[in-house]
Design an enzyme around this catalytic site. Structure first.
Site, mmCIF file in Angstrom:
data_model
loop_
_atom_site.group_PDB
_atom_site.id
_atom_site.type_symbol
_atom_site.label_atom_id
_atom_site.label_comp_id
_atom_site.label_asym_id
_atom_site.label_seq_id
_atom_site.Cartn_x
_atom_site.Cartn_y
_atom_site.Cartn_z
ATOM 1 C CG HIS A 3 65.024 -1.379 -29.376
ATOM 2 N ND1 HIS A 3 64.604 -0.235 -30.000
ATOM 3 C CD2 HIS A 3 63.894 -2.074 -29.088
ATOM 4 C CE1 HIS A 3 63.270 -0.231 -30.088
ATOM 5 N NE2 HIS A 3 62.829 -1.336 -29.537
ATOM 6 C CE LYS B 177 71.789 6.824 -25.839
ATOM 7 N NZ LYS B 177 71.091 6.747 -27.128
ATOM 8 C CB THR C 77 63.197 8.616 -31.536
ATOM 9 O OG1 THR C 77 63.430 8.501 -30.131
ATOM 10 C CG2 THR C 77 62.893 7.246 -32.109
ATOM 11 C CE LYS D 290 71.879 12.082 -28.302
ATOM 12 N NZ LYS D 290 70.923 11.505 -29.200
ATOM 13 N NE ARG D 291 69.551 4.832 -22.858
ATOM 14 C CZ ARG D 291 70.475 3.922 -23.132
ATOM 15 N NH1 ARG D 291 71.251 3.457 -22.187
ATOM 16 N NH2 ARG D 291 70.620 3.439 -24.356
ATOM 17 C CE LYS E 201 61.130 12.130 -29.640
ATOM 18 N NZ LYS E 201 61.742 11.429 -28.518
#
Length: 781
Positions: A330, A523, A625, A517-518, A629
């Site tokens: 991952h 990110k 992911t 998100k995290r 969505k």
């Protein structure tokens, strides 16, 4: 069944609480509804799933972010309509069960993916059973105090857990150095859509061999009397305990070994009930998928069990392991590829270490056989000096290594794991991640679901490729308007929810630009924050003249020990406060950081987004992911050419999304010479926003957090170079892309048409497709 279900709910309420539906508290209603649905499932679902005919896939994962189960299970069992009728008949809003908390047994995409996969396995008639840990406190509950993240324990089972059953008779013993614990399974049903196939999620709880030593208590040694219980409870206390010390690292390793060993003991025991001591059928009976490196210790544990308990030779046990295990990678980040110190490992599970030594010897032997020169062998070593490399062991001792998006797999093959790809090219494959449309559209966005079913029928619920049929309506102004009206309704619902939970008033006519998100530096939530400040300054000084009012919504949790991530949360909250208190711009610009972002919050946020922010540095996000969505629910992607964004754009068209920033190849080219300080000094706009960290514009409460962020961007740190994730390099192109989205929003038809085309092309991103690919190409089911 339908009449029985309604009656069962009423009876359960009366028998357990002496109440009618109108009188019941929310938790009482939840327990009664869950109990009635579990009666439909039947008590023997776990045994059936474990002993199903044909090959069974076992999904080992440290995380299962299942969220709230009740609505999903009612939908899958075909009971959702009866449930809503029953509530309506009694004057109760069927959404009342949204007050029930999530089972937050995961941290982000990894755990949510595992939950989507289980749903897809059952819906597609594939026996796919999940195995993990029943954490007592899940992740943590987040709240903000003066803009700082604070954490509280998330005691998700305190009101009961009606969807799981304790299976005392399946308990096994797991041995550590100086400690033995019982692993007791709790089984939850994974119900395929239509209820025809029910698989199993088995979560293990650690318990002491003896709960309480009465003799020690009697001798007034009170702490020692309960020590075994305290030590066992620690194993299942929280997901990802802080591992900044050796004690934390040992606990993490214990967790990983605990659920891996318990699962394998369970699988072997079930196998032997069918085949006795003949292990020749094992790899045609079971496939074991390792979700990232956390369960990789299962490989040497399996070899140990085969050799010590079943009398197998190493060669035979190793061959069986290779046929049985497959590994999902991952990440491409070296720091996230797990490594354990040899001494630490031996201090926790010395009985497993010797099998890692055997694997290392087998590896060296194979390298010689494959004619790898001696000077090139060390890069493959599982035991390299004082470190054990878990990813190397996973690749060597399994038959499949997969990435989770096309670009990610190519990076693994050509860069991150290129030496392994050169050795075993046939083992590498791509399995682009997916999401289940049952939860993320049918349940999360019932209005859009109804609209889609009205236009193309309901086959999309089990075959998302059918969404492509929507494309014929892309130029139909009435259809696009209807689609846009649904989006506005979802925005209003989210605005109401945020008002209720955050006390912040939002206008549904604003653009809803969402990044959830995290919280991690790669990110790039900080990049988003910088862009908002530049827009704020542009509106203030008149540089930006035309601007559609926008709210930027964030949701994220920072790991409790991750100080820099916590600094970013505080920074964004300070920006929100500054903008809110400025009457010159607060009618055009707003920022809100929602608290305790989880699956249930995501179900509200995703359908309401106009813009989906997916802005990781190219080459860092394995897949993502959340981006899928948002796409499914009709948002445009504002993002980099990274992870699954690449495939989203390929499906829906770059002209219907907003891609910006350096690509992987460009970053490779500039990585050695990149000088963020030069960019900062030469560009006044960049300098102005970055300096808000230190010039008194925003206040970090005297913690030094903002100064540390400033320093990391311009000077770097001992463990990474300055601006490690290229925020300043991508900042101005990102702001240009953001303003392009804003300008395009003025043309309501063409903007909504882009959103509509994204929904119509989301078929590829169903986890149903991903699981079918695993089943055919990796598990051979």
């Amino acid at each position: 069944m339908t009449k029985g279900f309604k009656q069962n709910v009423e009876e359960a309420l009366w028998l357990d609480y002496g109440k009618t539906i109108k009188e019941a508290e929310t938790i009482e209603l939840y327990n009664a509804v869950s109990k009635a649905a579990m009666a439909v499932v039947g008590r023997d679902f776990g045994e059936k799933a474990k002993k199903a005919e044909g090959k069974k896939a076992c999904y080992l994962s440290a995380e299962f972010l299942i969220g709230r189960m009740v609505y999903n299970n009612l939908l899958s069992l075909g009971l959702f309509n009866q449930f809503t009728e029953l509530m309506t008949e009694n004057g109760v809003d069927f959404r009342i069960l949204e007050e029930i908390e999530d089972a937050a047994l995961g941290n982000g995409g990894l755990g949510r993916l595992a939950a989507c996969f289980l749903d897809s396995g059952a819906t597609n008639g594939i026996t796919l059973n999940g195995y993990g840990i029943r954490y007592k406190y899940g992740l943590f509950k987040q709240y903000f105090e003066d803009g700082f993240q604070k954490e509280m324990p998330d005691d998700w089972t305190r009101m009961g857990d009606p969807w799981s059953e304790r299976r005392e008779d399946d308990a096994v013993v797991v041995e550590f150095k100086g400690q033995s614990v019982r692993a007791v399974p709790y089984d939850s049903p994974v119900i395929g859509y239509g209820g025809k196939k029910i698989n199993l999620l088995r979560l293990w709880q650690a318990e002491p061999m003896e709960n309480f030593h009465f003799d020690l208590f009697n001798d007034q040694k009170y702490d020692k009397a309960a020590k075994d219980k305290v030590d066992a409870d620690a194993i299942c206390a929280v997901l990802y305990p802080n591992d900044t010390t050796d004690a934390g690292k040992k606990l993490r390793l214990k967790q990983q070994y605990f659920f891996s060993s318990a699962t394998l003991q369970d699988i072997v025991r079930t196998y032997k009930q069918k085949y006795g001591d003949d292990f020749s059928h094992f790899s045609s009976e079971y496939a074991v998928q390792l979700n990232d490196t956390h369960p990789t210790v299962a490989i040497p544990e399996f070899i140990r069990l085969m050799m010590e308990k079943e009398g197998m030779t190493f060669a035979k046990a190793f061959k069986l392991a290779r046929e049985t295990f497959a590994y999902t990678n991952h990440t491409i980040m070296a720091e996230a590829l797990e490594k354990w110190g040899v001494n630490l490992f031996k201090a926790v599970i010395p009985n497993v270490y010797k099998y890692i030594v055997m694997l290392q010897k087998a590896l060296v032997k194979e390298l010689v056989m494959l004619k790898v020169e001696k000077e090139n062998q060390q890069q493959y070593f599982i035991i390299d000096g004082e470190r054990i490399h878990m990813a190397r062991m996973a690749i060597f001792a399994s038959h499949s290594t997969n990435g989770v998006a096309q670009i990610h797999t190519e990076i693994l093959k050509n860069d991150a794991l290129k030496e392994w790809y050169a050795l075993y090219p046939e083992r590498f494959n791509n399995k682009t991640n997916g999401i289940t449309q049952r939860r993320w559209l049918a349940l999360a966005n019932m209005e859009l679901s109804g609209f889609i079913t009205d236009k193309i029928g309901n086959a999309w619920i089990t075959n998302l490729d059918h969404l492509k049929k929507l494309e014929k309506f892309k130029d139909d102004a009435a259809v696009i308007k209807q689609f846009g009206d649904i989006k506005r309704l979802k925005k209003r619902q989210l605005a109401d929810y945020i008002m209720e939970h955050e006390g912040v008033k939002l206008d549904p006519d604003f653009i809803f630009d969402i990044q959830v998100k995290r919280l991690h530096e790669y990110k790039r939530q900080l990049l988003n924050a910088f862009s908002i400040l530049d827009i704020y300054f542009g509106l203030k000084d008149g540089r930006i003249k035309e601007f559609n009012p926008t709210v930027f919504i964030f949701g994220a949790k920072a790991a409790p020990g991750y100080q820099r991530a916590k600094g970013i949360i505080k920074y964004i909250n300070e920006i929100a406060k500054m903008i809110e208190s400025d009457p010159e711009v607060n009618n055009k610009l707003k920022v809100v950081f929602v608290q305790n972002y989880n699956v249930s919050y995501a179900e509200k946020l995703t359908p309401a987004a106009d813009v989906s922010e997916q802005i990781s540095t190219a080459g860092t996000e394995a897949s993502g992911t959340g981006n899928m969505k948002f796409m499914l629910n009709g948002a445009v992607t504002l993002g980099t050419y990274d992870g699954a964004n690449v495939e989203i754009v390929a499906e829906a068209g770059e002209e219907n999304n907003y891609i910006f920033g350096a690509r992987v190849e460009e970053i490779e080219k500039i990585s050695k010479t990149y000088d963020p300080k030069k960019l900062y000094e030469e560009n006044p706009r960049i300098k102005r926003v970055v300096d808000t960290l230190v010039d008194g514009t925003l206040d970090d409460g005297g913690t030094g957090m903002f100064e540390e962020l400033h320093h990391s961007l311009l000077e770097g740190a001992s463990w990474h170079k300055a601006d490690h994730y290229y925020l300043l390099y991508d900042l101005l192109p990102y702001i240009d892309a953001k303003l392009a989205v804003n300008a395009d929003y003025s043309d309501a038809f063409s903007f909504r048409r882009k959103c509509f085309i994204n929904t119509a092309n989301a078929g590829k991103f169903s986890s149903d497709r991903t699981i079918r690919d695993y089943a055919e190409e990796v598990w051979h089911i």
